[in-house]
Design a protein around this motif. Structure first.
Motif, PDB file in Angstrom:
ATOM      1  N   GLU A  51      39.679  49.461  45.356  1.00 21.99           N
ATOM      2  CA  GLU A  51      38.557  48.715  45.924  1.00 21.99           C
ATOM      3  C   GLU A  51      37.664  48.119  44.840  1.00 21.99           C
ATOM      4  O   GLU A  51      36.988  47.105  45.060  1.00 21.99           O
ATOM      5  CB  GLU A  51      37.724  49.638  46.827  1.00 21.99           C
ATOM      6  CG  GLU A  51      36.685  48.915  47.660  1.00 21.99           C
ATOM      7  CD  GLU A  51      35.993  49.844  48.636  1.00 21.99           C
ATOM      8  OE1 GLU A  51      35.422  49.350  49.621  1.00 21.99           O
ATOM      9  OE2 GLU A  51      36.034  51.074  48.427  1.00 21.99           O
ATOM     10  N   ASP A  52      37.669  48.711  43.638  1.00 25.40           N
ATOM     11  CA  ASP A  52      36.780  48.279  42.571  1.00 25.40           C
ATOM     12  C   ASP A  52      37.358  47.171  41.702  1.00 25.40           C
ATOM     13  O   ASP A  52      36.614  46.449  41.043  1.00 25.40           O
ATOM     14  CB  ASP A  52      36.406  49.466  41.685  1.00 25.40           C
ATOM     15  CG  ASP A  52      35.643  50.528  42.453  1.00 25.40           C
ATOM     16  OD1 ASP A  52      34.856  50.159  43.341  1.00 25.40           O
ATOM     17  OD2 ASP A  52      35.846  51.728  42.176  1.00 25.40           O
ATOM     18  N   ILE A  53      38.673  47.053  41.677  1.00 25.91           N
ATOM     19  CA  ILE A  53      39.298  46.021  40.852  1.00 25.91           C
ATOM     20  C   ILE A  53      40.726  45.771  41.330  1.00 25.91           C
ATOM     21  O   ILE A  53      41.434  46.716  41.713  1.00 25.91           O
ATOM     22  CB  ILE A  53      39.283  46.405  39.356  1.00 25.91           C
ATOM     23  CG1 ILE A  53      39.635  45.200  38.488  1.00 25.91           C
ATOM     24  CG2 ILE A  53      40.173  47.606  39.088  1.00 25.91           C
ATOM     25  CD1 ILE A  53      39.295  45.389  37.024  1.00 25.91           C
ATOM     26  N   GLY A  54      41.119  44.514  41.323  1.00 30.40           N
ATOM     27  CA  GLY A  54      42.455  44.158  41.777  1.00 30.40           C
ATOM     28  C   GLY A  54      43.376  43.835  40.615  1.00 30.40           C
ATOM     29  O   GLY A  54      43.126  44.210  39.466  1.00 30.40           O
ATOM     30  N   ILE A  55      44.450  43.147  40.911  1.00 36.96           N
ATOM     31  CA  ILE A  55      45.391  42.704  39.893  1.00 36.96           C
ATOM     32  C   ILE A  55      45.307  41.185  39.784  1.00 36.96           C
ATOM     33  O   ILE A  55      44.785  40.514  40.684  1.00 36.96           O
ATOM     34  CB  ILE A  55      46.829  43.139  40.234  1.00 36.96           C
ATOM     35  CG1 ILE A  55      47.266  42.537  41.583  1.00 36.96           C
ATOM     36  CG2 ILE A  55      46.954  44.659  40.230  1.00 36.96           C
ATOM     37  CD1 ILE A  55      48.749  42.592  41.839  1.00 36.96           C
TER      38      ILE A  55
ATOM     39  N   ILE B 134      45.416  35.768  32.772  1.00 37.54           N
ATOM     40  CA  ILE B 134      44.630  35.580  33.985  1.00 37.54           C
ATOM     41  C   ILE B 134      43.828  36.843  34.266  1.00 37.54           C
ATOM     42  O   ILE B 134      44.371  37.950  34.241  1.00 37.54           O
ATOM     43  CB  ILE B 134      45.571  35.266  35.170  1.00 37.54           C
ATOM     44  CG1 ILE B 134      46.397  34.021  34.846  1.00 37.54           C
ATOM     45  CG2 ILE B 134      44.785  35.065  36.454  1.00 37.54           C
ATOM     46  CD1 ILE B 134      47.560  33.816  35.784  1.00 37.54           C
ATOM     47  N   PRO B 135      42.539  36.722  34.547  1.00 37.74           N
ATOM     48  CA  PRO B 135      41.731  37.916  34.823  1.00 37.74           C
ATOM     49  C   PRO B 135      42.113  38.570  36.143  1.00 37.74           C
ATOM     50  O   PRO B 135      42.702  37.930  37.031  1.00 37.74           O
ATOM     51  CB  PRO B 135      40.301  37.372  34.865  1.00 37.74           C
ATOM     52  CG  PRO B 135      40.458  35.932  35.230  1.00 37.74           C
ATOM     53  CD  PRO B 135      41.739  35.486  34.593  1.00 37.74           C
ATOM     54  N   ARG B 136      41.748  39.816  36.285  1.00 35.44           N
ATOM     55  CA  ARG B 136      42.031  40.560  37.505  1.00 35.44           C
ATOM     56  C   ARG B 136      41.085  40.113  38.614  1.00 35.44           C
ATOM     57  O   ARG B 136      39.950  39.697  38.370  1.00 35.44           O
ATOM     58  CB  ARG B 136      41.877  42.061  37.251  1.00 35.44           C
ATOM     59  CG  ARG B 136      42.803  42.581  36.172  1.00 35.44           C
ATOM     60  CD  ARG B 136      42.579  44.051  35.873  1.00 35.44           C
ATOM     61  NE  ARG B 136      43.016  44.894  36.980  1.00 35.44           N
ATOM     62  CZ  ARG B 136      43.046  46.223  36.929  1.00 35.44           C
ATOM     63  NH1 ARG B 136      42.656  46.846  35.833  1.00 35.44           N
ATOM     64  NH2 ARG B 136      43.452  46.921  37.966  1.00 35.44           N
ATOM     65  N   GLU B 137      41.563  40.207  39.857  1.00 32.72           N
ATOM     66  CA  GLU B 137      40.704  39.936  40.998  1.00 32.72           C
ATOM     67  C   GLU B 137      39.648  41.034  41.106  1.00 32.72           C
ATOM     68  O   GLU B 137      39.811  42.141  40.593  1.00 32.72           O
ATOM     69  CB  GLU B 137      41.532  39.888  42.284  1.00 32.72           C
ATOM     70  CG  GLU B 137      42.563  38.764  42.315  1.00 32.72           C
ATOM     71  CD  GLU B 137      41.936  37.389  42.305  1.00 32.72           C
ATOM     72  OE1 GLU B 137      40.898  37.199  42.977  1.00 32.72           O
ATOM     73  OE2 GLU B 137      42.485  36.500  41.623  1.00 32.72           O
ATOM     74  N   GLU B 138      38.558  40.734  41.788  1.00 35.08           N
ATOM     75  CA  GLU B 138      37.450  41.688  41.865  1.00 35.08           C
ATOM     76  C   GLU B 138      37.816  42.960  42.616  1.00 35.08           C
ATOM     77  O   GLU B 138      37.272  44.024  42.349  1.00 35.08           O
ATOM     78  CB  GLU B 138      36.239  41.027  42.530  1.00 35.08           C
ATOM     79  CG  GLU B 138      35.590  39.943  41.685  1.00 35.08           C
ATOM     80  CD  GLU B 138      34.337  39.397  42.324  1.00 35.08           C
ATOM     81  OE1 GLU B 138      33.955  39.907  43.411  1.00 35.08           O
ATOM     82  OE2 GLU B 138      33.733  38.472  41.759  1.00 35.08           O
ATOM     83  N   SER B 139      38.755  42.853  43.558  1.00 34.54           N
ATOM     84  CA  SER B 139      39.141  44.015  44.367  1.00 34.54           C
ATOM     85  C   SER B 139      40.573  43.854  44.833  1.00 34.54           C
ATOM     86  O   SER B 139      41.066  42.731  44.999  1.00 34.54           O
ATOM     87  CB  SER B 139      38.211  44.149  45.581  1.00 34.54           C
ATOM     88  OG  SER B 139      38.693  45.134  46.479  1.00 34.54           O
TER      89      SER B 139
END
Length: 507
Positions: A155-159, A172-177
């Motif tokens: 829930e705190d960080i995605g891929i 590419i940065p990770r999604e926020e969740s």
């Protein structure tokens, strides 16, 4: 029929290697480029075949992610090896040899799928073929992202999600969740389901390709995983499961003989039964090596089994009296099965830690002609299931119960095949036991079930036992649900991103 099936699998494995050699024969420039490729139906089919190469990769469908399944209470590592032992004990780094390359391999398939989607969309080829190829690409993109999302995101960080419109992007940065990941994955499966045919429309040479109900089944699973963060998704999981159930394309193998029926699920003659949803197409040359990996180490001198992933007493004891699945799933001292053409009585060796062996995948060992002669690559002619119709029923049952509704109907279909009486107003605890007993030793991932149910902390605080009650694996109080709900991203991937890829906290 077998020859046709093997030919398709070989084509699937060749896209990134031999296919490029074929292109070299035609275009002496080098590997295929946009200028030399994406011109004919043959090009489009070759590209779609290449998407399946991952399903011959040991890291992906042999062991690989299965080391993370091995973290559960259902099994122990049968041979002392530091990397998998560290994974089971939640003290790994992500640099372990068995899993360090999975991240990049999954994204490689995503890259190939994006290439297919971007290029085939504008090709002037048969529309039905175009739809199928596009559907396959959307499906396999969604499947790769799903595996990555729940293993590495929360829930705190995605891929990271690759922008299909600009494949020149790197780091590419990770999604926020992970919630954003799940929304994207559902959309991929939705696109796939609209474009793909039903499995029964395929001829024998195309068996093993993505199909409509596989897309809906994994959509249901995605919603189930998403629902741990948003309970409204339980209803969506039911809707997606119903797309599979109400298609009337699938049913359990059930002739009212429970012991025979459950065993038949794991027989190669039923590789393409109506219970099939998605499997690793396998044969005596390639495919999933999981049957040999789970088989007794050295195979009592008859075959080079590897002896990993041995069942625990906790799993054995989870089965109710009369549950026909137990003796199919778990072999113990005195179990008689056909091995190399003869009746053989299972006996514990010094290689075995628990006095049990997973029996689900042993049916091909009845005949040596059905085994890879290279025991270092112990595939068989059994398609190892990744998603069965039984799991779809259990997804629906779980989603209904978790949503405060009655899940008895789908749950009892599974129980009836096992020879168990029907439940009335089944509870979540009963659902958890049913899922465990039905899917033990499979890719359904018992470890992640415990994590998403919030049960892992209590379960891993207890030791695991052998058949005689002795301790087979010590308690793991080091498990921290705030950290170990995800696995560590391989550190070399983090380093290569120049600070863009944020590692998972605490690992």
């Amino acid at each position: 029929m077998k020859i046709l099936k093997y030919s398709f699998l070989i084509l699937c494995a060749l896209w990134s290697s031999s296919c490029s050699e074929d292109f070299l024969d035609q275009e002496p420039i080098g590997a295929p480029t946009d200028a030399t490729f994406w011109k004919t139906e043959g090009d489009a089919v070759a590209a779609s075949n290449g998407l399946y190469a991952a399903f011959t990769d040991d890291d992906l469908v042999g062991r690989g992610f299965f080391w993370y399944v091995n973290a559960s209470d259902d099994m122990v590592t049968g041979r002392v090896k530091s990397d998998p032992d560290n994974m089971k004990n939640f003290i790994c780094t992500g640099d372990e040899g068995y899993t360090r390359n999975i991240w990049s391999k999954k994204y490689k398939v995503i890259k190939q799928a994006n290439d297919v989607i971007n290029n085939v969309a504008d090709m002037e080829i048969d529309q039905a073929l175009k739809d199928r190829i596009m559907g396959e690409a959307y499906f396999l993109s969604g499947l790769m992202y799903l595996d990555l999302a729940y293993h590495y995101g929360n829930e705190d960080i995605g891929i990271p999600i690759v922008d299909r419109a600009d494949l020149t992007q790197f780091n590419i940065p990770r999604e926020e969740s992970v919630i954003e990941n799940y929304a994207y994955i559902v959309a991929e499966f939705e696109r796939a389901a609209k474009l793909l045919p039903y499995f029964d429309s395929y001829t024998s040479e195309d068996r093993g390709r993505a199909h409509k109900t596989a897309a809906y089944a994994y959509m249901a699973k995605t919603y189930l995983y998403w629902a741990q963060y948003d309970a409204s998704k339980y209803a969506k999981a039911v809707e997606a499961a119903d797309q599979v159930i109400n298609s009337n394309k699938h049913e359990l193998i059930d002739t009212d003989d429970p012991a025979v029926d459950y065993k038949a699920v794991f027989s190669s003659v039923n590789n393409w039964s109506n219970e099939y949803i998605w499997s690793v197409v396998s044969n005596t040359q390639t495919g999933s090596i999981l049957p040999g990996v789970m088989f007794e180490n050295k195979g009592w001198g008859k075959y080079n089994g590897w002896g990993y992933y041995q069942p625990t007493k906790e799993l054995f004891d989870a089965y109710a009296t009369g549950d026909a699945r137990r003796d199919v799933t778990i072999f113990k001292e005195g179990t008689v099965f056909t091995y190399m053409g003869e009746a053989f009585t299972w006996t514990q060796t010094s290689n075995n830690e628990t006095g049990y062996m997973f029996g689900k995948y042993t049916e091909p060992f009845s005949d040596p002609s059905r085994l890879n002669p290279n025991g270092d690559k112990p595939s068989t002619d059994l398609n190892v299931p990744l998603m069965r119709y039984a799991e779809v029923l259990l997804i629906k049952a779980e989603a209904l119960i978790a949503d405060g509704k009655n899940g008895d109907i789908p749950l009892n279909i599974v129980r009836d095949r096992a020879g168990l009486p029907a439940l009335s107003n089944a509870t979540m605890d009963e659902l958890k036991t049913e899922r465990r007993c039905e899917l033990a030793g499979e890719w359904s991932d018992r470890h992640f079930d415990l994590v998403r149910w919030g049960d892992a902390d209590a379960v891993y605080a207890l030791p695991l036992h052998a058949h005689d009650g002795s301790e087979a694996w010590p308690a793991r109080p080091q498990f921290d649900p705030e950290i170990h709900d995800v696995w560590p991203i391989p550190p070399h991937e983090v380093a290569a991103s120049n600070g863009v890829l944020i590692p998972n906290e605490g690992w």
